[in-house]
Design a protein around this motif. Structure first.
Motif, mmCIF file in Angstrom:
data_model
loop_
_atom_site.group_PDB
_atom_site.id
_atom_site.type_symbol
_atom_site.label_atom_id
_atom_site.label_comp_id
_atom_site.label_asym_id
_atom_site.label_seq_id
_atom_site.Cartn_x
_atom_site.Cartn_y
_atom_site.Cartn_z
ATOM 1 N N GLU A 159 0.862 -1.191 0.000
ATOM 2 C CA GLU A 159 0.000 0.000 0.000
ATOM 3 C C GLU A 159 0.897 1.240 0.000
ATOM 4 O OE1 GLU A 159 -3.282 0.001 -0.217
ATOM 5 O OE2 GLU A 159 -3.291 -2.199 -0.213
ATOM 6 N N MET A 161 0.559 4.003 1.585
ATOM 7 C CA MET A 161 0.771 4.568 2.928
ATOM 8 C C MET A 161 1.876 3.827 3.687
ATOM 9 S SD MET A 161 -1.122 7.207 3.295
ATOM 10 C CE MET A 161 -1.558 7.607 4.975
ATOM 11 N N ALA A 183 -3.677 4.149 -3.580
ATOM 12 C CA ALA A 183 -4.980 4.653 -3.133
ATOM 13 C C ALA A 183 -4.839 6.095 -2.658
ATOM 14 C CB ALA A 183 -5.520 3.768 -2.021
ATOM 15 N N THR A 184 -3.762 6.369 -1.915
ATOM 16 C CA THR A 184 -3.362 7.750 -1.623
ATOM 17 C C THR A 184 -2.067 7.999 -2.367
ATOM 18 O OG1 THR A 184 -4.333 7.652 0.595
ATOM 19 C CG2 THR A 184 -2.697 9.365 0.201
ATOM 20 N N ASP A 185 -2.020 9.046 -3.165
ATOM 21 C CA ASP A 185 -0.771 9.405 -3.849
ATOM 22 C C ASP A 185 0.040 10.291 -2.921
ATOM 23 O OD1 ASP A 185 -1.359 8.097 -6.293
ATOM 24 O OD2 ASP A 185 -2.617 9.781 -6.901
ATOM 25 N N GLY A 195 -0.425 14.036 0.802
ATOM 26 C CA GLY A 195 -1.136 12.929 0.152
ATOM 27 C C GLY A 195 -2.330 13.436 -0.634
ATOM 28 N N HIS A 197 -5.856 12.263 -2.091
ATOM 29 C CA HIS A 197 -6.832 11.177 -1.949
ATOM 30 C C HIS A 197 -7.783 11.227 -3.138
ATOM 31 C CE1 HIS A 197 -5.215 11.198 2.171
ATOM 32 N NE2 HIS A 197 -5.324 12.509 2.067
ATOM 33 N N ASN A 198 -7.231 11.125 -4.288
ATOM 34 C CA ASN A 198 -8.025 11.161 -5.527
ATOM 35 C C ASN A 198 -7.766 9.885 -6.317
ATOM 36 O OD1 ASN A 198 -7.361 14.514 -5.210
ATOM 37 N ND2 ASN A 198 -9.453 13.868 -5.650
ATOM 38 N N ASN A 277 -8.302 16.651 -3.406
ATOM 39 C CA ASN A 277 -8.357 16.373 -1.967
ATOM 40 C C ASN A 277 -6.947 16.025 -1.479
ATOM 41 O OD1 ASN A 277 -8.956 15.610 0.632
ATOM 42 N ND2 ASN A 277 -10.168 13.802 0.070
ATOM 43 N N THR A 279 -4.013 16.405 1.528
ATOM 44 C CA THR A 279 -3.806 16.710 2.952
ATOM 45 C C THR A 279 -2.318 16.587 3.295
ATOM 46 O OG1 THR A 279 -4.133 14.395 3.584
ATOM 47 C CG2 THR A 279 -6.085 15.820 3.634
#
Ligand SMILES: Nc1ncnc2c1ncn2[C@@H]1O[C@H](COP(=O)(O)OP(=O)(O)O)[C@@H](O)[C@H]1O
Ligand SMILES: Cc1ncsc1CCOP(=O)(O)O
Ligand SMILES: [Mg+2]
Length: 282
Positions: A159, A161, A183-185, A195, A197-198, A277, A279
């Protein structure tokens, strides 16, 4: 209560607008699988792709490009001199270049080629989680790779993350901004970590989406050379939003491939402000 402004959405729109206005010339020394999707991704974002890889023409051509991407997906020994020469030219001329270490843990040949390229100081390294973990480990201590734990092919078994620490370490040892897709770039300069979240999981089912994303990063860094981290983050978010919008029209991977390109071409400010999105992760 009023929503806070989406600063990363604004930044992504500014970067995409710069790419559309300046149409940076992006040289792509890349694998045969990705050439079509990569060139079409760059065109639909507003950049100008050139898939030139002959060593004979690099000294004439590479100094005139706005950025370069080097991708080792279908590496053979005959490709390496051109990759190294183009990377060297870019580094010496302050032309940004981006490395995609596809399947870096597949063989010692591939790993050594990647380590050599990392020494030529890419501005950005973008890989999936397994690739960044493997390259980070090898770049720091040069251990023998554990081939049981490493993926056999081009797809990640980790993953994104779980690759944050590896990405930070690789950024610190290489001096590059490091991007990990998933899933999170994730993007890091070794200190800050953000990150996006797209995106949609179906993007993994289209070959060369990762490679195309790497080329898109090159286009975004080309128009904002002194802010590679921000430019890379914008490229990741823009590609992810295009995937989300494309998925609304798609029935599966084949139609997502088509609608992703259309969505990227048609992206506007409102779509980015409402969908991006990003963060701070640490
Ligand atoms: N689980 C997921 N959810 C959403 N988007 C994803 C997911 N996995 C990959 N993506 C997106 O797919 C694109 C390609 O990433 P990835 O599959 O990690 O690269 P690679 O093809 O190099 O393995 C990226 O834009 C990434 O954000
Ligand atoms: C399937 C395959 N085999 C060698 S390169 C390649 C494409 C990999 O593309 P991506 O890393 O974007 O999935
Ligand atoms: Mg890849």
């Amino acid at each position: 209560m009023e929503e806070p402004p989406n600063e990363w959405g604004k930044k992504a729109w500014e970067h995409l607008s710069l790419v559309r206005t300046h149409s940076p010339l992006i040289q792509c020394i890349t694998n045969f699988v990705s050439m079509d999707l990569m060139a079409n991704t760059l065109l639909s974002a507003g950049a100008s792709p050139a898939m030139l890889y002959s060593a004979e023409e690099l000294h004439h051509f590479t100094p005139r490009v706005s950025a370069l991407t080097v991708n080792i997906g279908t590496l053979t020994p005959s490709w390496l001199p051109a990759m190294n020469t183009a990377a060297q030219l870019c580094s010496s001329l302050s032309i940004p270049w981006v490395l995609d270490p596809v399947a870096v843990s597949a063989s010692p040949f591939r790993l050594n080629a990647c380590l050599e390229l990392v020494r030529l100081r890419p501005n950005v390294i973008r890989g999936n989680a397994s690739e960044i973990i493997a390259l980070s480990l090898a770049s720091s201590t040069q251990p023998a790779l554990n081939h049981d734990a490493a993926p056999k092919g081009v797809d990640s078994v980790h993953e994104s993350m779980d690759a944050i620490e590896a990405a930070k370490l690789l950024a610190q040892t290489s001096g590059a901004v490091v991007a990990v897709s998933g899933a999170t770039d994730i993007v890091t300069d070794g200190n800050r970590v953000f990150g996006a979240h797209n995106g949609v999981a179906m993007m993994q089912k289209i070959t060369a989406t990762g490679c195309s994303l790497t080329a898109l990063i090159a286009a975004f860094v080309a128009v904002d050379k002194s802010h590679a981290l921000d430019a890379a983050m914008s490229a990741l978010a823009v590609f992810g939003v295009a995937g989300e919008l494309g998925m609304k029209m798609a029935k599966g991977p084949a139609s997502l491939r088509l609608h992703l390109i259309d969505a990227l071409y048609g992206l506007d400010e409102a779509a980015l402000l409402s969908h991006v999105n990003v963060t701070t992760l640490c």
